[in-house]
Every structure is written in C-alpha cells, then in structure tokens.
Scaffold this active site. Structure first.
Site, PDB file in Angstrom:
ATOM      1  N   ASP A  70       0.917  -1.101   0.000  1.00  0.00           N
ATOM      2  CA  ASP A  70       0.172  -0.145  -0.343  1.00  0.00           C
ATOM      3  C   ASP A  70       0.532   1.548   0.134  1.00  0.00           C
ATOM      4  OD1 ASP A  70      -3.309   1.254   0.234  1.00  0.00           O
ATOM      5  OD2 ASP A  70      -1.836   2.251   2.387  1.00  0.00           O
ATOM      6  N   GLU A  99       2.268  -0.338  -4.621  1.00  0.00           N
ATOM      7  CA  GLU A  99       0.692   1.075  -5.305  1.00  0.00           C
ATOM      8  C   GLU A  99       1.468   2.220  -5.376  1.00  0.00           C
ATOM      9  OE1 GLU A  99      -3.198   3.475  -3.199  1.00  0.00           O
ATOM     10  OE2 GLU A  99      -1.385   2.345  -2.411  1.00  0.00           O
TER      11      GLU A  99
HETATM   12  C1  NOJ Z   1      -4.339   3.087  -0.789  1.00  0.00           C
HETATM   13  C2  NOJ Z   1      -5.628   2.264  -0.333  1.00  0.00           C
HETATM   14  O1  NOJ Z   1      -5.892   1.605  -1.939  1.00  0.00           O
HETATM   15  C3  NOJ Z   1      -6.624   3.070  -0.217  1.00  0.00           C
HETATM   16  O2  NOJ Z   1      -7.968   2.486  -0.032  1.00  0.00           O
HETATM   17  C4  NOJ Z   1      -5.879   4.046   1.091  1.00  0.00           C
HETATM   18  O3  NOJ Z   1      -7.339   4.694   1.378  1.00  0.00           O
HETATM   19  C5  NOJ Z   1      -5.014   3.693   1.631  1.00  0.00           C
HETATM   20  N1  NOJ Z   1      -3.995   3.691   0.489  1.00  0.00           N
HETATM   21  C6  NOJ Z   1      -4.624   4.320   2.627  1.00  0.00           C
HETATM   22  O4  NOJ Z   1      -3.836   3.538   3.045  1.00  0.00           O
END
Ligand code: NOJ
Ligand code: CA
Length: 549
Positions: free
Chosen positions: A201, A242
């Site tokens: 993440d 991500e």
């Molecule tokens: C990215 C995630 O995809 C999202 O859903 C989340 O709110 C943020 N990171 C914070 O963890």
C-alpha cells in the site's frame, strides 16, 4: 532457461472478504464464505487472489487502518479460518496475495496508543512528531476536500503527528530501523502462513521521510531491504506496489538492478486508457504504453480497469480530464477529491460492446491483468454511499434476498436493489446460465489470455493502422507472434497494417477460429464500432512452447 516468474502470466482477482460472501449470516462477509466461493473463482479462471486488508481494524478506511497486524479481525473469522482458506485456495492452484499496509497504523494500534502517552518508550519514535505545527501542515493531503491536514495536534502527546492519509492513520517512521524490523516481522508472519506476496500500500509514502519543515526524501533502499528479506524467506513471493508515479520514475521503484518491486499497478496507462475510452482516440494511450515500456527482466506491470478506490485522473492534462469527466462522470456527485470518478466500470461505459472492448484491452495490455470482484458480471455502484464506498457494495450472487450475499437483513454495505444494476437484474446465477453473458464471455477471454503467454512475457510494439481510433499491438516471444486490435470509436474502421513478421501472410482469429490471408504484405481488416480482434500471426498448427513457470 528456467523462469519461475509465475506472476508474468497469471490472472489476478481483487476482492474484499467483507463484501464477498457471508457464511454465518451476520451481514458481514467472512473467510468461511470466501472458501465456499473458491470453486466459482476457479471456474472463472482466476490464478491468484489479492485480498484487501482483513486484519483487526476500527474499519474507518475499509480496513486500511490496522490496529493489529498479526490477527484476523474477528468479524471475518479467526486465524484458523485464514489458514483453512489458504489451504483450500492453494489446493485449487490459486495463489493468495495480501495487502501490506505499513505506511501507517490505525490510531487505535497499541504502538500509537503507547507512543503518544509514554514518550520514553520506543513506540514514540515509531511515529513522526513535531513539537510545533510545521509549515506545510495543510499541504500534501491524499484525500483533498475530505482530509484537512497532514499534521494534526495529538491531544495526548501535545505534539503534532504526521499523517499522509486520514487523521486516524498516523504515519510510521520508516527511518527508524525498529519500524523496518516490524515490517519484516509482519511479512515473515504472513509468508509463513503461505501467502504468495504482498500488494504494498502507498509505496511512495512508505519510503519517504517526511520530517517537519523539510523536503521529503525518498529511500529506495528500504524497498531493496524488504525485497531481499522477502526473497530469503520465500524465493518466488512478490511485491506488487501501489505507486501512482509518472514515468520514468517507475524505474526507480522497480529498481534498475531488480532490487525493488516485482510488479506495480500501471496507473499512468489506466488513466490514459479511460481517456481513450472517453474520446475514441487511441494515440495518448499508445504514448503512455510506450513511456512505460522496457522494464527490467523480473519486473512486470499489473494492469487494471477499476479498483476499490476512485478512478484517479490526476495524471491527465486538464483538457483530457475534462473529456473523461464529461463522458463518464458529469455529475459532481460522481466525482471525488477534485481528480477522480467514484463509479464502477459497467455504469460508466454503459454498453456491453464498450465493456467488452475495455476488458479485451485489459487482457491485451503488456503485463498481468487484475480484475475486480463484480466487474465480471458488470456490477453497478451506489452513489448514495459516501466517498469510495460507492464502488464497494456486496457481491451479487443471485436474486435471493440480499443478493445471496447474506441471510441477514442488514448487510455491512447495502446491496444494490434498485435500477438496472440491482441484484435481481445483475447476478452470478443468472449469468452462469446464459451463454452470452458477460460472465461467460470473461471466462472465455481468460482462457484465451492464458493461451497467449506472449502478452505477459514477450516484447511488444505498436503498429500503424491508418486509423487514429485503433490501437494495434504486436507481441513477440520465443519465435511466436500475435496481434491485438482495439477500436475505441463507435464507428466501424478499416485497419491496414503490416504485421512486420516474416511469412506473416496468415492471421488466425483466436476469438472466432477463422483465418484471413493477405495477398501482399498489407492486411486489411474491417472492425465494427468498438470492435476488437486477437490474431495469431503465422500458421494455425505452430508448435507452441509453454513458459516454464
Ligand atoms: C491506498 C488504498 O488503496 C486506499 O484504499 C487507502 O485509503 C489508502 N491507501 C490508505 O491506506
Ligand atoms: Ca459473517
């Protein structure tokens, strides 16, 4: 050469346990329910699942606010259920990737609770503090419009703490070696339980040091450290990051010597893909693909259409973004954070022809396709729900009450029960019976995609087609070649192209099992509005080598 890069030719399916299937009837999806649906995923052709966070959480950000990294939230089941689920998934040949959310914890996490109240403990330095309010306290918010600051005064510590995301998600201090040790402990724990890797993440924020009143510095060496640990523990496990970054910065995240992430979601292509769908023009998408071409050998793009967040259009020009808003998210209520659209794919695109085009393209993009639960049946959104919850409604299994998701009257998110996307119109049971349904079409496309390892493994090249609306990609791998064509216009087009491969006088249509021959070097191929083709170049009876993955 033996290549163990399994993720290069796999089909990944993203789901949230909470909204997939509720087995014990309390209205919340659980591991037991997910286990009962593994055969469904297997029938669809899925090889790997990405589970969004399921660890203990106050659940204020869809589970991305974790209060205990080592336990399953009791609403979804127990650690025992998780292990049983892993066993059942692996038995069907399905790999499992889980979220690694280590940019921040929940403010309910013991580390934060201890650190803020007992500054003499090591937990204080697990987070990022400032005695005074830093200059940029109201800059750099990830959720503009909803989030007001990135530095907030903590009443207990009487100091400001840093949070890239919501104020209940304090950022971990990654510069602290103890914190990085904790990250390795978390990875080690879940690897030991058999996961095949992590969707990491918020990678750019994980590796930035955000000290008060200083310019943030990126530490790519932290990624290398995590990868090295991962590979020692589990040779073929992967990190899927991500990171919504501009090319060519993506190369730093992969690492030029393959010391970074194995995979990254290609947000840059995703945004240009929606521009192509909105405008009918394929040129900007082709450019985006070219800009993200040529990766290190073990690196791979993960391509997607929609995910659990908003469709982020922040990387487009203002003019391009306006075109996408106009076509797919005109109402203010459909937009989010001044940059995105909070809708599901099917209601945005509208017609089956354009949905098929989008999905065919997803499977054809050089990389690994990631599907989102519910998109295989064309599920809709609920714009009455706040922020990104619009696209997080429960899976629609049948036309039974609560979409067959739960026996409870009140479900964790409401099921969609009205309009053209309601569960009695759109559900798995109905579509499995119908040969021409989106579900059966998707299952067929997945089968074909797996027979085309050139796409995941090969080199690719964009070909000239004579039409600005058509994207033509040729893929070459181990002496075999294929071609895909996608027409973004609603009008028919005639494509004229030279495949550029010796002896390529035959093109085999993989979707219709017919061949066409070119008289000379140039093939003329008619495409209907939103038409698409998958063509193998050469003869039908070529002996095809299977990748050794
Ligand atoms: C990215 C995630 O995809 C999202 O859903 C989340 O709110 C943020 N990171 C914070 O963890
Ligand atoms: Ca349940």
């Amino acid at each position: 050469m033996i290549e163990d890069l399994w993720y290069k030719n796999t089909v990944l399916y993203a789901l949230n346990v909470e909204t997939f299937m509720d087995a014990n009837g309390d209205g919340i999806g659980d591991f037991e329910g997910l286990m009962r649906r593994l055969d469904y995923l297997h029938a669809l052709g899925v090889d790997a699942i990405w589970l969004s966070p399921f660890q203990c959480t106050p659940n204020k950000d869809d589970g991305y606010d974790i209060s205990d990294f080592f336990n399953v939230d009791s609403r979804y089941g127990s650690g025992g259920d998780f292990v049983e689920f892993m066993h059942q998934a692996n038995k069907r040949g399905i790999a499992v990737i889980i979220d690694l959310v280590v940019n921040h914890t929940s403010d309910a996490h013991r580390w934060f609770q201890t650190g803020r109240s007992q500054k003499e403990t090591k937990y204080y330095n697990y987070f990022v503090w400032s005695k005074r309010r830093p200059k940029g306290w109201n800059k750099g918010m990830v959720f503009p419009g909803v989030q007001k600051a990135t530095w907030t005064l903590d009443k207990v510590a009487q100091e400001y703490y840093y949070h890239r995301f919501y104020d209940f998600q304090p950022d971990l201090n990654m510069d602290n070696p103890d914190v990085r040790t904790e990250v390795r402990r978390i990875m080690g724990f879940w690897l030991q339980l058999g996961v095949a890797g992590f969707r990491v993440d918020a990678v750019p924020f994980v590796i930035e040091s955000a000290l008060p009143n200083q310019k943030a510095k990126m530490h790519f060496e932290y990624l290398a450290e995590f990868r090295k640990f991962l590979q020692w523990r589990s040779g073929d496990a992967i990190l899927l990051g991500e990171a919504n970054v501009l090319p060519p910065d993506h190369l730093k995240f992969f690492g030029e010597k393959e010391e970074g992430l194995h995979m990254m979601f290609n947000f840059y292509v995703n945004q240009h893909l929606f521009y192509a769908l909105a405008s009918g023009d394929a040129a900007a998408l082709e450019k985006a693909l070219v800009k993200t071409q040529n990766l290190p050998r073990t690196a791979q793009w993960a391509h997607f259409l929609r995910n659990h967040d908003e469709l982020d259009l922040g990387r487009l020009t203002d003019a391009q973004r306006a075109v996408v808003f106009e076509r797919f998210g005109k109402d203010k209520n459909m937009q989010l954070y001044d940059r995105g659209i909070r809708r599901r794919l099917a209601p945005m695109l509208g017609t089956k022809a354009q949905i098929e085009l989008a999905y065919s393209l997803l499977f054809a993009l050089p990389g690994t396709p990631v599907l989102r639960y519910g998109d295989e049946i064309g599920m809709g959104d609920d714009l009455n729900l706040p922020e990104r919850n619009a696209v997080r409604t429960p899976m629609q299994w049948s036309n039974d009450a609560q979409a067959g998701f739960s026996l409870h009257k009140h479900t964790v998110q409401p099921v969609i029960s009205k309009g053209p996307f309601s569960y009695d119109e759109v559900n798995v049971e109905k579509q499995r019976r119908d040969e021409n349904s989106l579900f059966n079409w998707t299952a067929r496309m997945i089968r074909i995609r797996k027979e085309c390892p050139e796409i995941g493994w090969g080199e690719w090249k964009a070909l000239r087609t004579g039409s600005p609306n058509v994207l033509a990609l040729r893929y070459d791998w181990r002496g075999r070649s294929m071609l895909t064509l996608h027409n973004f216009s609603d009008k028919p087009q005639e494509v004229r192209l030279r495949p550029g491969v010796k002896g390529a006088d035959t093109l085999v249509n993989l979707l219709a099992n017919e061949e066409c021959h070119a008289a000379g070097q140039v093939h003329r191929i008619p495409l209907e509005g939103y038409g698409y083709r998958w063509l193998r170049i050469g003869t039908h009876s070529q002996i095809l080598e299977t990748p050794k993955d």
